[in-house]
Design a protein around this motif. Structure first.
Motif, mmCIF file in Angstrom:
data_model
loop_
_atom_site.group_PDB
_atom_site.id
_atom_site.type_symbol
_atom_site.label_atom_id
_atom_site.label_comp_id
_atom_site.label_asym_id
_atom_site.label_seq_id
_atom_site.Cartn_x
_atom_site.Cartn_y
_atom_site.Cartn_z
ATOM 1 N N GLY A 63 47.040 -122.275 5.281
ATOM 2 C CA GLY A 63 47.943 -123.402 5.129
ATOM 3 C C GLY A 63 48.648 -123.738 6.424
ATOM 4 N N VAL A 64 49.511 -124.754 6.327
ATOM 5 C CA VAL A 64 50.288 -125.215 7.479
ATOM 6 C C VAL A 64 51.759 -125.261 7.090
ATOM 7 N N HIS A 65 52.549 -124.440 7.749
ATOM 8 C CA HIS A 65 53.994 -124.352 7.543
ATOM 9 C C HIS A 65 54.639 -125.703 7.871
ATOM 10 N N PRO A 66 55.737 -126.049 7.199
ATOM 11 C CA PRO A 66 56.386 -127.335 7.504
ATOM 12 C C PRO A 66 56.798 -127.490 8.961
ATOM 13 N N HIS A 67 57.074 -126.401 9.656
ATOM 14 C CA HIS A 67 57.383 -126.513 11.083
ATOM 15 C C HIS A 67 56.239 -127.178 11.846
ATOM 16 N N GLU A 86 36.668 -119.684 0.839
ATOM 17 C CA GLU A 86 36.260 -118.344 1.250
ATOM 18 C C GLU A 86 36.858 -117.306 0.290
ATOM 19 N N PRO A 87 36.110 -116.274 -0.079
ATOM 20 C CA PRO A 87 36.622 -115.300 -1.052
ATOM 21 C C PRO A 87 37.836 -114.530 -0.555
ATOM 22 N N GLU A 88 38.008 -114.415 0.750
ATOM 23 C CA GLU A 88 39.154 -113.668 1.276
ATOM 24 C C GLU A 88 40.458 -114.463 1.199
ATOM 25 N N VAL A 89 40.354 -115.780 1.086
ATOM 26 C CA VAL A 89 41.558 -116.624 1.004
ATOM 27 C C VAL A 89 41.993 -116.714 -0.448
ATOM 28 N N ARG A 90 43.147 -116.155 -0.729
ATOM 29 C CA ARG A 90 43.595 -116.039 -2.116
ATOM 30 C C ARG A 90 44.681 -117.032 -2.493
ATOM 31 N N ALA A 91 45.156 -117.842 -1.548
ATOM 32 C CA ALA A 91 46.165 -118.858 -1.870
ATOM 33 C C ALA A 91 46.182 -119.892 -0.754
ATOM 34 N N ILE A 92 46.649 -121.088 -1.087
ATOM 35 C CA ILE A 92 46.858 -122.153 -0.102
ATOM 36 C C ILE A 92 48.325 -122.131 0.309
ATOM 37 N N GLY A 93 48.555 -122.158 1.596
ATOM 38 C CA GLY A 93 49.895 -122.075 2.147
ATOM 39 C C GLY A 93 49.898 -121.105 3.308
ATOM 40 N N GLU A 94 50.897 -120.991 4.018
ATOM 41 C CA GLU A 94 52.281 -121.262 3.661
ATOM 42 C C GLU A 94 52.543 -122.750 3.831
ATOM 43 N N THR A 95 53.030 -123.391 2.778
ATOM 44 C CA THR A 95 53.333 -124.806 2.814
ATOM 45 C C THR A 95 54.628 -125.061 2.065
ATOM 46 N N GLY A 96 55.258 -126.177 2.382
ATOM 47 C CA GLY A 96 56.513 -126.511 1.719
ATOM 48 C C GLY A 96 57.362 -127.415 2.582
ATOM 49 N N LEU A 97 58.675 -127.235 2.486
ATOM 50 C CA LEU A 97 59.634 -128.069 3.216
ATOM 51 C C LEU A 97 60.674 -127.191 3.886
ATOM 52 N N ASP A 98 61.045 -127.564 5.104
ATOM 53 C CA ASP A 98 62.113 -126.869 5.821
ATOM 54 C C ASP A 98 63.004 -127.907 6.491
ATOM 55 N N TYR A 99 64.157 -128.174 5.839
ATOM 56 C CA TYR A 99 65.117 -129.140 6.372
ATOM 57 C C TYR A 99 66.191 -128.452 7.208
ATOM 58 N N ASN A 100 66.045 -127.149 7.431
ATOM 59 C CA ASN A 100 67.025 -126.427 8.231
ATOM 60 C C ASN A 100 66.812 -126.679 9.720
ATOM 61 N N ARG A 101 65.563 -126.662 10.133
ATOM 62 C CA ARG A 101 65.260 -126.830 11.555
ATOM 63 C C ARG A 101 64.656 -128.197 11.872
ATOM 64 N N ASN A 102 63.934 -128.763 10.895
ATOM 65 C CA ASN A 102 63.356 -130.102 11.079
ATOM 66 C C ASN A 102 62.494 -130.190 12.343
ATOM 67 N N ARG A 106 61.024 -135.105 8.307
ATOM 68 C CA ARG A 106 61.036 -134.788 6.879
ATOM 69 C C ARG A 106 59.980 -135.557 6.105
ATOM 70 N N GLU A 107 59.770 -136.828 6.444
ATOM 71 C CA GLU A 107 58.766 -137.598 5.709
ATOM 72 C C GLU A 107 57.370 -137.049 5.962
ATOM 73 N N VAL A 108 57.125 -136.529 7.167
ATOM 74 C CA VAL A 108 55.834 -135.908 7.476
ATOM 75 C C VAL A 108 55.687 -134.594 6.709
ATOM 76 N N GLN A 109 56.749 -133.808 6.661
ATOM 77 C CA GLN A 109 56.721 -132.566 5.888
ATOM 78 C C GLN A 109 56.340 -132.836 4.438
ATOM 79 N N ARG A 110 56.953 -133.855 3.851
ATOM 80 C CA ARG A 110 56.682 -134.147 2.432
ATOM 81 C C ARG A 110 55.224 -134.555 2.225
ATOM 82 N N GLU A 111 54.705 -135.391 3.122
ATOM 83 C CA GLU A 111 53.310 -135.823 2.998
ATOM 84 C C GLU A 111 52.351 -134.646 3.126
ATOM 85 N N VAL A 112 52.596 -133.775 4.107
ATOM 86 C CA VAL A 112 51.714 -132.634 4.348
ATOM 87 C C VAL A 112 51.816 -131.614 3.219
#
Length: 261
Positions: A63-67, A86-102, A106-112
C-alpha cells in the motif's frame, strides 16, 4: 505459543545492516511471525521481496501511506493490484488519512485512500489502515466500503474512546503498539484496551518506531524491533486483567484469522 507482530517496518534503512540478527532476536524473544508493512510503492515491493525470502515467517502488506499519497499514480495502482495477488501479501495498505502532518494534500489523501480500498474490495483482501487527526473523514470513507471488505484493522490505534467505539461498530480490528507503554501519552489506552473484544485485538511493534518505554535498558539507538513485542503484550494483558498466556493465545488466533496465516 509464539507471538505475531502484525506491523513491522522491516524495510526501514535502519534494519539493512543487521536484518538477519533482528529476525534471530525476534525468535529468541518469542516472536514467530511478522507482517512487513508496505507504506510506499518502493516499500511495498521491498516488503514483498522480504516476505518471499522469509521462509514462511514473514508476510507483507502492499500500500501507500497517506504521507506518500502525492506520489500515487495509475502505475502505482496497477502495481498494488498485481502485488495484492501475490500469496505473501496478506492485506492492502498501509493506507488511510493523516491530517497531523499533511505531507500530501488532504483531497489527494482521500482520493488515494479510496483507490486502495477499491483494490482491496476487488481482490477480497483485508486492509491495514492508518488514521491520525482525521477521524471524521476517515470513518465516512471507510463506512462506504466496509461491507465490500473482508476485514479491516485500524493499525497503531492511539485515538479516543469515541473513535474506538466507531471502529468496533464497523467490525474493525484494532492494532495496539508500544504507545500503550508510554505513561505520558498512553494512559488513556490503558483504560480503553479492556473494551476491545478478544477477537478484534492484535499486537504490533510498528518497528523501528514507538519503542516501548518499559524496555530496560533502553537501546542506545532507541530503535524498536519485533523482539520487544512481549513488552506490549505484557502491558495490554495487565490492563485487561488477563495473563500473558491468555492474551498471547487470543491475539495469535485473531491475527491468524485476519491475515489467513
Amino acid at each position: 505459543m509464539d507471538l505475531i507482530d502484525i506491523g513491522a517496518n522491516l524495510t526501514h534503512e535502519s534494519f539493512r545492516q543487521d536484518f538477519d540478527d533482528v529476525l534471530a532476536r525476534a525468535t529468541a524473544h518469542g516472536v514467530g511471525r511478522m507482517v512487513v508493512t508496505g507504506a510506499s510503492r518502493e516499500g511495498s515491493e521491498h516488503a514483498l521481496a522480504l516476505a518471499k525470502a522469509g521462509g514462511g515467517r514473514l508476510f507483507a502488506t502492499a500500500g501507500v501511506h497517506p504521507h506518500h499519497a502525492i506520489d500515487y499514480d495509475d502505475a502505482t495502482d496497477a502495481l498494488l493490484r498485481a502485488w495484492g495477488r501475490e500469496p505473501e501479501v496478506r492485506a492492502i495498505g498501509e493506507t488511510g488519512l493523516d491530517y497531523n502532518r499533511n505531507y500530501s494534500p488532504r483531497e489527494v489523501q482521500r482520493e488515494v485512500f479510496e483507490r486502495q480500498l477499491a483494490i482491496a474490495a476487488d481482490l477480497g483482501k483485508p486492509v491495514f489502515l492508518h488514521q491520525r487527526d482525521a477521524h471524521h473523514d476517515f470513518l465516512a470513507i471507510l463506512t462506504r466500503y466496509r461491507d465490500r471488505l473482508p476485514a479491516a484493522v485500524v493499525h497503531c490505534f492511539t485515538d479516543t474512546g469515541e473513535a474506538l467505539r466507531d471502529y468496533l461498530a464497523l467490525d474493525c480490528h484494532i492494532g495496539i503498539t508500544g504507545w500503550i507503554c508510554d505513561e505520558r501519552r498512553g494512559a488513556h489506552l490503558r483504560e480503553l484496551v479492556g473494551s476491545i473484544p478478544a477477537d478484534r485485538l492484535m499486537l504490533e511493534t510498528d518497528a523501528p518506531y514507538l519503542l516501548p518505554r518499559t524496555v530496560r535498558p533502553l537501546p542506545k539507538d532507541r530503535r524498536n524491533e519485533p523482539m520487544y513485542l512481549a513488552h506490549i503484550r505484557d502491558e495490554v494483558a495487565r490492563d485487561r486483567g488477563e495473563t500473558a498466556a491468555v492474551l498471547t493465545e487470543s491475539t495469535v488466533r485473531t491475527s491468524e484469522l485476519f491475515f489467513g496465516l
